[in-house]
Design an enzyme around this catalytic site. Sequence first.
Site, PDB file in Angstrom:
ATOM      1  N   LYS A 128       0.862  -1.186   0.000  1.00  0.00           N
ATOM      2  CA  LYS A 128       0.000   0.000   0.000  1.00  0.00           C
ATOM      3  C   LYS A 128       0.892   1.227   0.000  1.00  0.00           C
ATOM      4  CE  LYS A 128      -4.494   0.862   0.063  1.00  0.00           C
ATOM      5  NZ  LYS A 128      -5.532   0.110  -0.662  1.00  0.00           N
ATOM      6  N   ASP A 168      -6.795   4.617  -4.870  1.00  0.00           N
ATOM      7  CA  ASP A 168      -7.482   4.466  -3.585  1.00  0.00           C
ATOM      8  C   ASP A 168      -8.151   5.818  -3.331  1.00  0.00           C
ATOM      9  OD1 ASP A 168      -7.608   2.419  -1.201  1.00  0.00           O
ATOM     10  OD2 ASP A 168      -7.253   4.341  -0.231  1.00  0.00           O
TER      11      ASP A 168
END
Length: 448
Positions: A128, A168
């Site tokens: 991430k 995201d």
Amino acid sequence: MNIDEKLQPILAAVLSRNAGEPEFHQAVREVLESLGRVVAKHPDYADDALIERICEPERQIIFRVPWVDDRGRVQINRGFRVQFNSALGPYKGGIRFHPSVNLGIIKFLGFEQTFKNALTGMPIGGGKGGSDFNPRGRSDGEIMRFCQSFMTELHRHVGEHTDVPAGDIGVGGREVGYMFGQYKRLTNRYEAGVLTGKGLTYGGSQARREATGYGAVYFVESMLATRKQKIDGRRAAVSGSGNVAIYTIEKLQQLGARIVACSDSNGYIYDERGIDLGLLKEVKEVRRARISDYAELKGGPVRYIEGGSIWDVPCEIAMPSATQNELTGKDAMTLVKNGVVAVGEGANMPCTPEAVRAFQAAGVLYAPGKAANAGGVATSALEMQQNASRDSWTFEQTEARLAAIMRGIHDRCAQTAESYGAPGDYVLGANIAGFVRVAESMRALGVI
């Protein structure tokens, strides 16, 4: 749920080593709570510091992101990429641009991503990234310059066989395009598989934009089917109004639900007749405006409630699709009292531990994010597959693959929970199924 005594020293070490990172602590604790049954059944999983290694990222990268705003002033943000686990394949996970981003948030997301990706059954590891940059109110030029500066550093650490980021919160098709353009410029390579969520004109996949929302609904549909129930005719509330929320609403509507509320960080709208999806897309995707604009444009009985909680709205299906820890124990009790039958997490860890316990105690069908919102990353993996073969699939082909993957994830979670003596516990099923796949791969690869 208590943590098995054999696992308590592992949690203590995580808390000590990662001080001041409550979201990461919460994510690790939730997984460890599920692993007591695994260690009891398979004591060898406690050997060779295997669980400790899974809780420790392989690599944590923090870097400076300087950029110039429209007034010619230099701004500084901080960039992150946590490459958590590559036992199953290249690191895979989104990039988040939001003021709340810090190392602990990115580690929690990378940890969750590792198990989520494992549940898809596809060959992708977990990672991430992101920045504390706030894209709200910034011009296209400012966002482009920021993305180019961000990728100028990040490009050293990514690649189609190394680490494949996607979007995201705060990072959509526009931002992915700017980052991909800079990566191509810096490397002198058209390496389409290095980023997913790309535009359809330059290597993106059909149904990728819709995938996270659609996938969450497919998971909820599968849960309801275990009780011989359907989505059709149900009343639903979906928090958020970004990409995940919009396409959750779209698929729910296609399956016959009536969505009466959605939200943003300022408040929520309540539309008893059902959300007008076309108008919502106009407000959020075209105008990039606030949810209050929907109420002003729609008029009539639509109400905009500034602040407050969307979960005060009675519904049978609740889909928290905004951000972590948005749905509290108190909210959960309100939903239970108002007759909720199924909760599907479109966001990552949007329900607090107290909320999860309340849902499970009440017998509500509850789908954790690492299972329910895996459709986005699964379709990203399908995009990588298309890029690798220089191919492009139709929307129908891709959505059919997505639906099959999500139903497979549901069945994997349900069967795992049952085999460990907890039928219907999707939290335990998701955690154990994801853990076992990662753990078995790590053991096969030696001490890594």
